[in-house]
Design a protein around this motif. Structure first.
Motif, PDB file in Angstrom:
ATOM      1  N   ALA A  98      47.712  39.156  34.920  1.00 53.30           N
ATOM      2  CA  ALA A  98      47.293  37.851  35.434  1.00 53.30           C
ATOM      3  C   ALA A  98      45.780  37.708  35.344  1.00 53.30           C
ATOM      4  CB  ALA A  98      47.759  37.687  36.876  1.00 53.30           C
ATOM      5  N   PHE A  99      45.071  38.756  35.735  1.00 54.22           N
ATOM      6  CA  PHE A  99      43.609  38.721  35.689  1.00 54.22           C
ATOM      7  C   PHE A  99      43.110  38.548  34.259  1.00 54.22           C
ATOM      8  CE2 PHE A  99      39.438  40.789  35.409  1.00 54.22           C
ATOM      9  CZ  PHE A  99      38.749  40.116  36.406  1.00 54.22           C
ATOM     10  N   ASP A 100      43.758  39.222  33.302  1.00 55.97           N
ATOM     11  CA  ASP A 100      43.342  39.145  31.898  1.00 55.97           C
ATOM     12  C   ASP A 100      43.467  37.733  31.341  1.00 55.97           C
ATOM     13  OD1 ASP A 100      42.688  41.804  31.847  1.00 55.97           O
ATOM     14  OD2 ASP A 100      44.542  42.458  30.866  1.00 55.97           O
ATOM     15  N   LYS A 101      44.440  36.970  31.838  1.00 56.20           N
ATOM     16  CA  LYS A 101      44.571  35.589  31.364  1.00 56.20           C
ATOM     17  C   LYS A 101      43.960  34.596  32.350  1.00 56.20           C
ATOM     18  CE  LYS A 101      49.423  35.109  32.825  1.00 56.20           C
ATOM     19  NZ  LYS A 101      50.786  34.861  32.315  1.00 56.20           N
ATOM     20  N   ARG A 102      43.103  35.114  33.215  1.00 55.72           N
ATOM     21  CA  ARG A 102      42.279  34.307  34.113  1.00 55.72           C
ATOM     22  C   ARG A 102      43.091  33.522  35.133  1.00 55.72           C
ATOM     23  NH1 ARG A 102      37.448  31.296  31.042  1.00 55.72           N
ATOM     24  NH2 ARG A 102      37.115  30.719  33.222  1.00 55.72           N
ATOM     25  N   SER A 103      44.154  34.133  35.626  1.00 51.21           N
ATOM     26  CA  SER A 103      44.921  33.506  36.696  1.00 51.21           C
ATOM     27  C   SER A 103      44.758  34.309  37.979  1.00 51.21           C
ATOM     28  CB  SER A 103      46.405  33.426  36.335  1.00 51.21           C
ATOM     29  OG  SER A 103      47.153  32.905  37.426  1.00 51.21           O
ATOM     30  N   MET A 104      44.671  33.608  39.102  1.00 54.65           N
ATOM     31  CA  MET A 104      44.555  34.258  40.402  1.00 54.65           C
ATOM     32  C   MET A 104      45.916  34.588  41.002  1.00 54.65           C
ATOM     33  SD  MET A 104      41.677  31.639  41.929  1.00 54.65           S
ATOM     34  CE  MET A 104      41.678  32.333  43.580  1.00 54.65           C
ATOM     35  N   ASN A 105      47.002  34.160  40.349  1.00 55.20           N
ATOM     36  CA  ASN A 105      48.318  34.199  40.972  1.00 55.20           C
ATOM     37  C   ASN A 105      49.266  35.189  40.312  1.00 55.20           C
ATOM     38  OD1 ASN A 105      47.299  31.118  40.771  1.00 55.20           O
ATOM     39  ND2 ASN A 105      48.120  31.555  42.797  1.00 55.20           N
ATOM     40  N   VAL A 106      50.004  35.929  41.145  1.00 59.01           N
ATOM     41  CA  VAL A 106      51.070  36.795  40.663  1.00 59.01           C
ATOM     42  C   VAL A 106      52.318  36.542  41.498  1.00 59.01           C
ATOM     43  CG1 VAL A 106      49.553  38.600  39.784  1.00 59.01           C
ATOM     44  CG2 VAL A 106      50.325  38.709  42.153  1.00 59.01           C
ATOM     45  N   TYR A 107      53.471  36.705  40.868  1.00 58.77           N
ATOM     46  CA  TYR A 107      54.748  36.488  41.540  1.00 58.77           C
ATOM     47  C   TYR A 107      55.672  37.633  41.159  1.00 58.77           C
ATOM     48  CZ  TYR A 107      52.605  31.911  41.824  1.00 58.77           C
ATOM     49  OH  TYR A 107      51.721  30.894  42.052  1.00 58.77           O
ATOM     50  N   ILE A 108      56.084  38.421  42.151  1.00 53.27           N
ATOM     51  CA  ILE A 108      56.873  39.612  41.867  1.00 53.27           C
ATOM     52  C   ILE A 108      58.070  39.701  42.803  1.00 53.27           C
ATOM     53  CG2 ILE A 108      54.949  40.946  40.923  1.00 53.27           C
ATOM     54  CD1 ILE A 108      54.586  42.246  43.633  1.00 53.27           C
ATOM     55  N   ILE A 109      59.099  40.384  42.321  1.00 57.06           N
ATOM     56  CA  ILE A 109      60.273  40.656  43.139  1.00 57.06           C
ATOM     57  C   ILE A 109      60.701  42.091  42.856  1.00 57.06           C
ATOM     58  CG2 ILE A 109      61.922  39.776  41.424  1.00 57.06           C
ATOM     59  CD1 ILE A 109      63.484  38.619  43.879  1.00 57.06           C
ATOM     60  N   PRO A 110      60.967  42.891  43.879  1.00 57.54           N
ATOM     61  CA  PRO A 110      61.284  44.302  43.647  1.00 57.54           C
ATOM     62  C   PRO A 110      62.710  44.492  43.127  1.00 57.54           C
ATOM     63  CG  PRO A 110      61.440  43.808  45.977  1.00 57.54           C
ATOM     64  CD  PRO A 110      60.931  42.559  45.317  1.00 57.54           C
ATOM     65  N   GLU A 111      62.849  45.428  42.211  1.00 62.45           N
ATOM     66  CA  GLU A 111      64.191  45.774  41.736  1.00 62.45           C
ATOM     67  C   GLU A 111      65.013  46.379  42.870  1.00 62.45           C
ATOM     68  OE1 GLU A 111      66.101  47.922  37.805  1.00 62.45           O
ATOM     69  OE2 GLU A 111      64.162  48.607  38.552  1.00 62.45           O
ATOM     70  N   ASP A 112      64.354  47.201  43.689  1.00 64.45           N
ATOM     71  CA  ASP A 112      64.974  47.786  44.879  1.00 64.45           C
ATOM     72  C   ASP A 112      64.261  47.218  46.105  1.00 64.45           C
ATOM     73  OD1 ASP A 112      66.011  49.258  46.930  1.00 64.45           O
ATOM     74  OD2 ASP A 112      65.414  51.222  46.145  1.00 64.45           O
ATOM     75  N   PRO A 113      64.924  46.399  46.919  1.00 63.72           N
ATOM     76  CA  PRO A 113      64.257  45.729  48.045  1.00 63.72           C
ATOM     77  C   PRO A 113      63.983  46.624  49.251  1.00 63.72           C
ATOM     78  CG  PRO A 113      66.585  45.182  48.016  1.00 63.72           C
ATOM     79  CD  PRO A 113      66.330  45.986  46.779  1.00 63.72           C
TER      80      PRO A 113
END
Length: 343
Positions: A267-282
């Motif tokens: 995200a940082f490399d493409k100049r975005s401040m935002n990330v969205y993640i979901i864990p495979e194992d919650p």
């Protein structure tokens, strides 16, 4: 028509901070209480109000009329434009040639225009001062594309003009936000569905060259907008999906600390401040339900040790920064949404 002065104060505080895990809850204004007092003016490509004589007046209830420029572009004939319109036409045509390619779909074109505006236009910070003054063309595309700075109506009309030039359905709304202050934003149609867009609030203040941009208000929902935007939405097109939201496009499943760091770095490399993640194992994560869009938590409250360690690892590589997290509903999943303020 300005951003709340508290933005400048908050931004100054961010400049002095390091990666923080202190949770905070932003104050929300009640849309229901204020809607009755707020009149929204919505401008469409074929139903755009004529510009006021002074397009930078804070008291005006119309937006700058960009349609002669977009129509001239589509016709390939700018001969009927006046001097100011011609200069806007030239700058806008140059931008399209620079950032738009034939293989892009409408979402990619929209994102390219959003990011160009955020990366190359600065919010006119004079509006954050005591006297709330701004440049002569801060409320129109000339301010954005020629002067390089504008206020919310300048961001909004510039974005709408580009969408019209690219034949992507778009509207503009002039209403209010936060403490009932005048504000403007867009709605845009992608793949048959309508979304809300606030380019102004995706542009960090204070601005600096190379600083990552925000995408929180890129193709977002009515619910997110309603937390801080005040308007009568009864005439808005229906916004009933997040399929082409930035969050949905960027959602990544992770299984390790390394995965999370890689997502943040990408995200940082493409100049975005935002990330969205979901864990495979919650296990160890707290993703039972989404938070209010203005509620931010620390990493360990959402992702336990895994997310906390990933944030620390990312921080080692980027010096002074602040990371905030919240749980966000994306489709049928609750994901961890991260906002990285890197200086």
């Amino acid at each position: 028509m300005r951003r709340n002065k508290t933005i400048a104060i908050f931004a100054a505080a961010l400049m002095l901070g390091s990666c923080s895990e202190t949770p905070e809850k932003a104050e929300n204004s009640s849309a229901e209480e204020s809607t009755a007092e707020t009149t929204a003016v919505t401008a469409k490509a074929d139903d755009t109000p004529s510009p006021a004589e002074d397009t930078t007046s804070d008291e005006e209830d119309t937006l700058y009329d960009w349609t002669p420029i977009s129509k001239a572009y589509l016709a390939g004939d700018p001969s009927g434009l006046d001097e100011m319109q011609t200069e806007i036409y030239k700058r806008a045509s140059y931008v399209i040639d620079k950032v738009i390619t034939d293989d892009m779909d409408d979402y990619a074109k929209e994102l390219a225009i959003h990011d160009f505006i955020v990366q190359n236009v600065t919010y006119d910070i004079n509006m954050l001062g005591i006297f709330e003054e701004h440049g002569e063309h801060a409320a129109d595309p000339y301010g954005a594309l020629v002067d390089g700075k504008c206020i919310c109506s300048g961001y909004t009309t510039t974005f709408n003009m580009f969408m019209d030039m690219l034949e992507i359905p778009c509207t503009s709304t002039l209403a209010a936000a936060d403490a009932n202050e005048a504000h403007a934003w867009n709605m845009v149609q992608i793949n048959g569905h309508w979304y809300y867009m606030d380019v102004t609030w995706d542009d960090p203040v204070p601005d600096s060259k190379g600083r990552p941009e925000q995408h929180k208000y890129f193709n977002t929902s009515k619910e997110v907008m309603a937390d801080r935007h005040l308007w009568d939405s009864s005439s808005d097109p229906v916004c009933d999906t997040d399929e082409d939201s930035y969050a949905a496009h960027e959602l990544v499943t992770v299984s390790s600390t390394e995965d999370i760091v890689n997502v943040m770095e990408a995200a940082f490399d493409k100049r975005s401040m935002n990330v969205y993640i979901i864990p495979e194992d919650p296990e160890g994560w707290s993703l039972e339900e989404a938070d209010d869009s203005e509620t931010y938590l620390n990493a360990s409250q959402i992702g336990g040790d895994m997310l906390k360690k990933a944030q620390k690892e990312f921080s080692k590589n980027h010096g002074s920064c602040i990371c905030q997290w919240q749980r966000m509903q994306i489709g049928d999943k609750v994901a961890a949404a991260g906002y990285m303020f890197v200086f």
